[in-house]
Design a protein around this motif. Structure first.
Motif, short mmCIF file in Angstrom:
data_model
loop_
_atom_site.label_atom_id
_atom_site.label_comp_id
_atom_site.label_asym_id
_atom_site.label_seq_id
_atom_site.Cartn_x
_atom_site.Cartn_y
_atom_site.Cartn_z
N SER A 202 0.83 -1.22 0.00
CA SER A 202 0.00 0.00 0.00
C SER A 202 0.85 1.25 0.00
O SER A 202 0.35 2.35 -0.21
CB SER A 202 -0.91 0.00 1.23
OG SER A 202 -0.13 0.01 2.43
N SER A 219 -18.28 0.77 -0.29
CA SER A 219 -17.20 0.08 -1.01
C SER A 219 -15.84 0.74 -0.83
O SER A 219 -14.87 0.31 -1.48
CB SER A 219 -17.50 -0.04 -2.52
OG SER A 219 -17.22 1.17 -3.20
N ARG A 220 -15.74 1.75 0.04
CA ARG A 220 -14.44 2.38 0.24
C ARG A 220 -13.55 1.45 1.07
O ARG A 220 -13.91 1.02 2.17
CB ARG A 220 -14.59 3.72 0.94
CG ARG A 220 -13.26 4.50 1.06
CD ARG A 220 -13.51 5.94 1.49
NE ARG A 220 -13.99 6.05 2.84
CZ ARG A 220 -13.24 6.42 3.89
NH1 ARG A 220 -11.97 6.71 3.71
NH2 ARG A 220 -13.77 6.50 5.09
N THR A 235 -9.42 2.55 -2.34
CA THR A 235 -10.47 2.74 -3.36
C THR A 235 -11.27 3.99 -3.00
O THR A 235 -11.28 4.43 -1.84
CB THR A 235 -11.41 1.52 -3.44
OG1 THR A 235 -12.14 1.41 -2.21
CG2 THR A 235 -10.64 0.25 -3.69
N TYR A 247 -21.02 -5.70 -1.84
CA TYR A 247 -19.59 -5.59 -2.14
C TYR A 247 -18.79 -6.57 -1.29
O TYR A 247 -19.16 -6.89 -0.16
CB TYR A 247 -19.09 -4.17 -1.86
CG TYR A 247 -19.88 -3.10 -2.57
CD1 TYR A 247 -19.70 -2.85 -3.93
CD2 TYR A 247 -20.82 -2.33 -1.89
CE1 TYR A 247 -20.43 -1.87 -4.58
CE2 TYR A 247 -21.56 -1.35 -2.53
CZ TYR A 247 -21.36 -1.13 -3.88
OH TYR A 247 -22.10 -0.17 -4.53
N ARG A 258 -8.74 -7.91 -4.83
CA ARG A 258 -9.72 -7.32 -5.75
C ARG A 258 -11.00 -6.95 -5.01
O ARG A 258 -11.41 -7.62 -4.06
CB ARG A 258 -10.06 -8.30 -6.88
CG ARG A 258 -8.89 -8.60 -7.82
CD ARG A 258 -9.33 -9.51 -8.97
NE ARG A 258 -8.24 -9.75 -9.91
CZ ARG A 258 -7.39 -10.76 -9.84
NH1 ARG A 258 -7.52 -11.64 -8.85
NH2 ARG A 258 -6.43 -10.91 -10.72
N LEU A 259 -11.63 -5.88 -5.51
CA LEU A 259 -12.94 -5.43 -5.01
C LEU A 259 -14.01 -5.85 -6.01
O LEU A 259 -13.92 -5.54 -7.20
CB LEU A 259 -12.95 -3.90 -4.84
CG LEU A 259 -14.30 -3.23 -4.59
CD1 LEU A 259 -14.92 -3.70 -3.27
CD2 LEU A 259 -14.16 -1.71 -4.60
N LEU A 275 -14.43 -4.22 -9.56
CA LEU A 275 -14.41 -2.75 -9.55
C LEU A 275 -12.99 -2.21 -9.42
O LEU A 275 -12.70 -1.10 -9.88
CB LEU A 275 -15.26 -2.23 -8.39
CG LEU A 275 -16.75 -2.56 -8.42
CD1 LEU A 275 -17.44 -1.99 -7.18
CD2 LEU A 275 -17.41 -2.01 -9.69
N TRP A 276 -12.13 -2.96 -8.77
CA TRP A 276 -10.77 -2.48 -8.50
C TRP A 276 -9.86 -3.67 -8.30
O TRP A 276 -10.27 -4.71 -7.75
CB TRP A 276 -10.75 -1.59 -7.26
CG TRP A 276 -9.38 -1.20 -6.78
CD1 TRP A 276 -8.61 -0.17 -7.22
CD2 TRP A 276 -8.63 -1.84 -5.73
NE1 TRP A 276 -7.42 -0.12 -6.53
CE2 TRP A 276 -7.40 -1.13 -5.61
CE3 TRP A 276 -8.87 -2.93 -4.90
CZ2 TRP A 276 -6.43 -1.49 -4.68
CZ3 TRP A 276 -7.90 -3.29 -3.98
CH2 TRP A 276 -6.69 -2.57 -3.88
N SER A 277 -8.61 -3.56 -8.73
CA SER A 277 -7.62 -4.61 -8.56
C SER A 277 -6.31 -3.99 -8.12
O SER A 277 -5.87 -2.98 -8.69
CB SER A 277 -7.43 -5.39 -9.87
OG SER A 277 -6.47 -6.40 -9.72
N ALA A 278 -5.68 -4.55 -7.09
CA ALA A 278 -4.42 -4.01 -6.59
C ALA A 278 -3.32 -4.11 -7.64
O ALA A 278 -2.42 -3.26 -7.69
CB ALA A 278 -4.01 -4.74 -5.32
N ASN A 280 -2.80 -4.69 -11.86
CA ASN A 280 -3.48 -4.75 -13.15
C ASN A 280 -3.21 -6.08 -13.85
O ASN A 280 -2.20 -6.74 -13.61
CB ASN A 280 -3.03 -3.60 -14.05
CG ASN A 280 -3.42 -2.24 -13.48
OD1 ASN A 280 -4.46 -2.12 -12.82
ND2 ASN A 280 -2.60 -1.23 -13.72
#
Length: 588
Positions: A202, A219-220, A235, A247, A258-259, A275-278, A280
């Protein structure tokens, strides 16, 4: 504004564990069996269930999000224990314990300091045990496995472990650690928790103690300090909060956080999207351990990766390429003998590197010098070259990756005798040795034996006319039988042994004929077709055999190829160069 976020977070967290309006209560004495219907306790919304779910040839206890076509497991009890056999029961005992009971033993699911009075399956996906005063004494949210649900957190020094596979929820190859220094870091499961072995972070710079990873209702996903104050957002959040949207955050099988967003219907989750991936998709090879030992990771299209073996290695399990590779040969003691490097060759891999763990470093050197250094080093299997530095890594190779954005070259030493073994199997051991014997014995017999090897049908050559080649060639292009006495005279009573194989020994000899000169003359004039007349043969193979034969009968011994080189030239592994003029050598 920060105060408002703090109060909302506190409210969401405590309401998730204490609210009874969104939960189904389970009383003491309740029991589930693997073969009962149902074999789970359902949340009021029907979205989550706690109980037995199929795993391999048995069952496991856990929590899952109900969906079509398949459920999504979000928590697993006794994760690394073998699957439970049919007939096992899940019991919330009369004395307030939650356990699994089989025919021979009892396994405790929830370890508590006090006895529970009631259990509940909450709509948030949290399964809880309450004490006498309805205080929470145990909850699945406090012991996450690979997933966080809304309002759940990963506390300091807590770990999420990826699952072993999509069908096996045992702890897998990767772990996500909420470190004491405030950094959320991903490692291989069996590695030390130091920077060298991490592959994602992070990148928190506050060095704050007591930091937790928290998942808000909108979803935060963020890092919060001990007081609940947000110190870093992973996120953005601010997504819809309603009964039809759910979520989750999962540390997936491939070691990527992943989210997900689920669209809910009357039958549970209808579909899900990322929705999101740490990390790519195009960077998934950066996950250390994505491919096993002695292999390397390469992108396979836009969305996939492939695990590959370097030259000289084979997959440890061809059905599971990500399990790594093994050497297909070993270094023999003769590697340390003078001239033994002839048994090896160098294969090149561009832009492919492995984790630095070398036993020797050479600098400054050229690519050619690096390649040669590995070839001449019996301990070297791979050498990596970059910026005039040559690294010789130890085996096994770790965390290999092919990356065109990082120019480098790797040299892999491959044993040539592996190719020879393949050749022997393909042509047949006896036929190959016979061919070698005939080549060494006579150029005339060599031409005929080459013809035998590649056609397997013709045992003689047609007579040519006097206009095609000189008349005295006629008697030399047919197979000739020799008596033992003739062979003894030709070899000077078998004086000089030049080789041996499965078919016998090979001796140097001389036949007082000059047909070899005439065939050499046809070769030099580019008229080998005249040697065989109207017989259909592979002229390229015939030419190669004649060239090999001319090399074998050179008068200067140093010019003659070794038996191994003859084999490789016959197979085409190495190119047969044009031989020098035969001179008197054709008589031998």
């Amino acid at each position: 504004m920060a105060t408002v976020f703090f109060l909302i977070s506190i409210y969401l967290f405590f309401s998730a564990e204490t609210s009874q309006s969104l939960q189904s209560n389970i009383t003491k004495g309740s029991t589930l069996f693997t073969n009962s219907t149902p074999n789970f306790w359902l949340s009021p919304s029907g979205y989550f269930a706690f109980g037995f779910y199929p795993s391999g040839n048995g069952f496991k206890v856990g929590t899952w999000l109900i969906g079509r076509p398949r459920n999504t497991v979000v928590w697993t009890a006794l994760r690394d224990e073998p699957a439970l056999l049919p007939g096992v029961s899940l019991v919330f005992t009369t004395d307030g314990r939650l356990l699994v009971q089989n025919f021979t033993q009892v396994q405790l699911i929830a370890e508590t300091n006090q006895k529970a009075q009631v259990a509940a399956m909450h709509d948030s996906g949290n399964f809880l045990l309450y004490g006498t005063n309805m205080e929470v004494v145990w909850a699945t949210f406090r012991f996450p496995t690979n997933t966080l649900l809304v309002t759940q957190e990963l506390g300091p020094e807590k770990i999420l472990y990826s699952s072993k596979s999509d069908t096996d929820d045992s702890a897998g190859d990767f772990k996500l650690l909420m470190q004491g220094d405030g950094n959320l870091v991903a490692y291989q499961s069996k590695s030390l928790q130091v920077v060298k072995y991490s592959y994602w972070s992070s990148q928190s710079k506050s060095n704050t103690r007591g930091v937790s990873l928290t998942f808000a209702a909108d979803s935060r996903l963020y890092l919060a300090n001990a007081t609940g104050f947000s110190i870093r957002n992973l996120t953005g959040g601010t997504l819809p909060v309603n009964k039809t949207t759910l979520y989750r955050v999962t540390f997936d099988v491939d070691g990527v956080l992943r989210l997900y967003q689920h669209q809910m219907g009357t039958d549970g989750s209808l579909n899900s999207i990322v929705l999101w991936s740490a990390i790519n998709r195009e960077d998934r090879c950066s996950v250390k351990g994505a491919c096993g030992l002695n292999s390397y990771c390469d992108r396979n299209g836009a969305d996939n990766i492939a695990c590959l073996c370097p030259p000289g290695f084979d997959f440890a399990d061809p059905n599971q390429p990500n399990k790594g590779c093994k050497l297909n040969s070993s270094v023999d003691n003769d590697c340390f003998l003078k001239g033994a490097n002839d048994d090896y060759m160098i294969s090149t891999l561009e832009n492919t590197i492995w984790e630095r763990d070398e036993y020797e470093v050479l600098t400054p050197v050229s690519e050619e010098a690096c390649s040669k250094a590995c070839l001449e080093d019996c301990y070297c299997v791979v050498a990596m070259f970059k910026d005039q530095v040559c690294f010789k890594p130890k085996l096994p190779l770790r965390n290999g990756i092919k990356n065109s954005s990082s120019p480098s070259t790797s040299f892999v030493k491959v044993r040539i005798t592996n190719a020879k073994n393949i050749i022997t199997k393909k042509l047949g051991k006896e036929l190959l040795i016979t061919g070698v014997v005939l080549i060494a014995f006579s150029l005339v017999i060599l031409a005929s034996s080459g013809y035998l090897i590649y056609t397997h049908q013709i045992w003689g050559l047609k007579v040519m006319t006097s206009q095609d080649c000189p008349p005295d060639v006629l008697r030399d292009i047919n197979l000739t039988s020799f008596s033992y006495d003739q062979l003894a005279v030709a070899t000077n009573d078998f004086m000089e042994e030049i080789g041996k194989g499965a078919s016998g020994r090979v001796y140097k000899g001389s036949v007082p004929e000059n047909g070899g000169k005439e065939i050499a003359g046809c070769y030099g004039a580019g008229e080998l077709k005249k040697v065989v007349g109207e017989v259909e043969v592979n002229l390229e193979e015939l030419e190669k055999m004649v060239k090999i034969g001319l090399w074998c009968v050179q008068t200067e011994i140093d010019l003659r190829p070794t038996m191994k080189q003859v084999i490789l030239m016959m197979d085409g592994t190495i190119v047969t160069p044009p031989p020098p003029p035969p001179n008197s050598a054709a008589n031998n």
